[in-house]
Design an enzyme around this catalytic site. Structure first.
Site, PDB file in Angstrom:
ATOM      1  N   CYS A 345      33.196 -29.132 -30.653  1.00  0.00           N
ATOM      2  CA  CYS A 345      33.826 -28.866 -31.944  1.00  0.00           C
ATOM      3  C   CYS A 345      32.994 -27.865 -32.747  1.00  0.00           C
ATOM      4  O   CYS A 345      32.908 -26.706 -32.365  1.00  0.00           O
ATOM      5  CB  CYS A 345      34.077 -30.161 -32.705  1.00  0.00           C
ATOM      6  SG  CYS A 345      35.347 -29.982 -33.988  1.00  0.00           S
ATOM      7  N   HIS A 429      36.768 -33.857 -28.791  1.00  0.00           N
ATOM      8  CA  HIS A 429      35.915 -35.037 -28.953  1.00  0.00           C
ATOM      9  C   HIS A 429      36.357 -36.094 -27.942  1.00  0.00           C
ATOM     10  O   HIS A 429      37.525 -36.160 -27.555  1.00  0.00           O
ATOM     11  CB  HIS A 429      36.055 -35.627 -30.359  1.00  0.00           C
ATOM     12  CG  HIS A 429      35.543 -34.750 -31.453  1.00  0.00           C
ATOM     13  ND1 HIS A 429      34.213 -34.462 -31.613  1.00  0.00           N
ATOM     14  CD2 HIS A 429      36.204 -34.101 -32.460  1.00  0.00           C
ATOM     15  CE1 HIS A 429      34.059 -33.675 -32.677  1.00  0.00           C
ATOM     16  NE2 HIS A 429      35.245 -33.449 -33.194  1.00  0.00           N
TER      17      HIS A 429
END
Length: 505
Positions: A345, A429
């Site tokens: 991310c 994630h």
């Protein structure tokens, strides 16, 4: 409604874990139970199947309850962007940035109807709702705008258990003081206490518990022991070891170390400011023979077999932090040497060539580390997704929570991102929770590092999580008065609980 609220004498007293334990205990008895937290402040979040963002702790509690995570379980989520501002997420969608003064000055009060409406929907769909408070209900400066502690208990007319961390010291004063600072109306809902993280001989604690009962008129319904290796998803950074400390699977789970003659695989995670979703590392830390540690100095990368740049709520600020500490140069050197680097991310965004940010930091165009052929532009709309795919021929699932939009201009595709040699970046994630993918990835890391390390063939992260939740339920059943707990859920707080005046002792 049938339920209760677990409040705490402070943050990190054990509320989230106790709610999870009670949910799993009730689910094991065939009760349809749901967790609820009206307002959560956390940088660890999760995406539900309907694409809503909620606190990671509530997703974990839903798993404990064997229920599908929903925005109803956490209608308001605050994601700090600094000491004084937070992004406000309502019903799983961001509605803007707000200062603490602005939020408590008006917006919070407007959200009470949303919170109570969600609680009513859950109460209609489930047999029992176990609510979690935030911080302490005795924050008297915030009582007027409370939408998560006693305001919820009053609205639903449910009993309150107060949990305190005895490992910190002062737990009896905390129990008494918390109760005494509440109004008479709120005190009528406080039905008892739970001592958390107790070490030693229970008999030595009994005189204090009896004195607390005489002083407050309320029993202690449980004394939970200090339990190592619970490995439950943390709500915030309080669960992350300080830089330089190890966080390995063997230490957390008493898992077996690698077979004789194999090496330990070392993972260094940059302890960036406003780190988010550090739960991504849990699956690595649960692997036998993998040592995960958080670092803030370049020399701590020297013996690392894998460096991870994690997610962060402040990508540009984290990038500056890496450069100020010399970590950016160290990461670039290891990339040039063909040593593995993984960005997740915000960490993925930092590995790119350029970041255009007029949304999060509002710093405009900022050069990235230049290790991946990616240009990142921050969009006002947040991406919330549950992607699926394959890598190494193995199925992989994850979830995405980001404003940064990646324009990938080369490299090999990698989980929605890309890789160049040993440098990999993804917005996904949770991808490391996919067992087959994780094992293949660690084997590749070990080969690149020249380590004699073979991932355990039977580590099932989902199974480990289930075992941890079952262990929580066992702690509740063994160390709490579950008969009294069930009576509270069914009948509410007993009538006639005495008022505790400040200074009464």
């Amino acid at each position: 409604m049938r339920g209760l609220l677990v409040a705490g004498t402070s943050s990190d007293a054990g509320k989230s874990v106790l709610v999870a334990g009670i949910c799993r205990f009730l689910a094991g008895r065939g009760v349809r139970v749901a967790p609820f937290k009206g307002q959560n402040m956390s940088l660890n979040s999760f995406v539900t199947r309907e694409g809503a963002e909620i606190g990671r702790a509530q997703a974990m509690q839903a798993m404990a309850a064997r229920a599908e995570p929903s925005a109803l379980m956490n209608p308001v989520l605050l994601k700090p962007g600094g000491d004084r501002t937070s992004q406000v997420v309502v019903m799983g969608r961001p509605v803007g940035e707000m200062s603490a003064r602005g939020y408590h000055g008006g917006r919070q009060a407007e959200l009470l109807a949303t919170v109570t409406g969600c609680l009513e929907e859950l109460a209609a769909a489930y047999d029992v709702v176990v609510c979690e408070g935030a911080g302490s209900p005795a924050e008297i400066n915030l009582r007027r705008t409370d939408i998560v502690n006693m305001a919820v208990a009053r609205a639903a007319r449910i009993p309150v258990l107060v949990v305190g961390d005895i490992d910190r010291g002062g737990v009896f004063a905390s129990f008494f003081g918390t109760t005494a600072l509440l109004s008479a109306e709120d005190q009528r809902l406080v039905a008892g206490y739970v001592v958390n993280k107790f070490r030693g001989d229970r008999a030595l604690l009994e005189p204090g518990l009896e004195m607390l009962r005489r002083l407050t008129g309320r029993p202690t319904l449980g004394v939970l022991p200090y339990a190592e290796g619970l490995g439950i998803d943390e709500e915030d950074g309080l669960g992350v070891p300080p830089p330089g400390r190890g966080w390995g699977g063997a230490a957390r789970e008493s898992a077996p170390t690698p077979p004789h003659g194999e090496d330990v695989l070392r993972v260094a995670v940059a302890a960036v400011p406003l780190m988010s979703n550090f739960t991504d590392l849990d699956a690595l830390a649960a692997e036998p023979g993998v040592l995960v540690r958080f670092v803030d100095r370049p020399q701590e990368l020297a013996d690392a077999d894998l460096v991870v740049l994690p997610g962060t709520r402040g990508t540009v600020g984290a990038l500056e932090w890496l450069r100020e500490r010399g970590l950016a140069d160290a990461v670039c050197r290891r990339a040039a040497e063909g040593r593995p680097v993984l960005g997740i991310c915000g960490g993925f965004q930092m590995l790119g060539e350029v970041i255009e940010d007029d949304v999060e930091s509002r710093r405009g165009t900022v050069p990235g580390l230049g290790l991946l052929p990616v240009r990142v532009r921050f969009a006002a709309a947040k991406t919330l997704a549950r992607p699926e795919g394959t890598y190494y021929g193995e199925p992989v699932t994850g979830y995405e929570i980001h404003h940064g939009v990646a324009d990938v201009r080369g490299g090999e595709p990698f989980l929605g991102g890309c890789r160049v040699g040993a440098v990999l970046g993804t917005h996904w994630h949770g991808s490391l929770e996919s067992d087959g993918f994780r094992r293949r990835f660690l084997a590749e890391v070990a080969a690149a590092a020249g380590r004699r390390f073979v991932p355990a063939p039977d580590t099932c992260f989902a199974g480990l999580r289930e075992a941890r939740l079952d262990r929580l339920a066992a702690l509740v059943e063994e160390h709490m008065d579950t008969a009294a707990l069930l009576r509270l859920i069914e009948d509410g707080a007993p009538a006639g609980l005495p008022f505790v005046a400040p200074g009464a002792p």
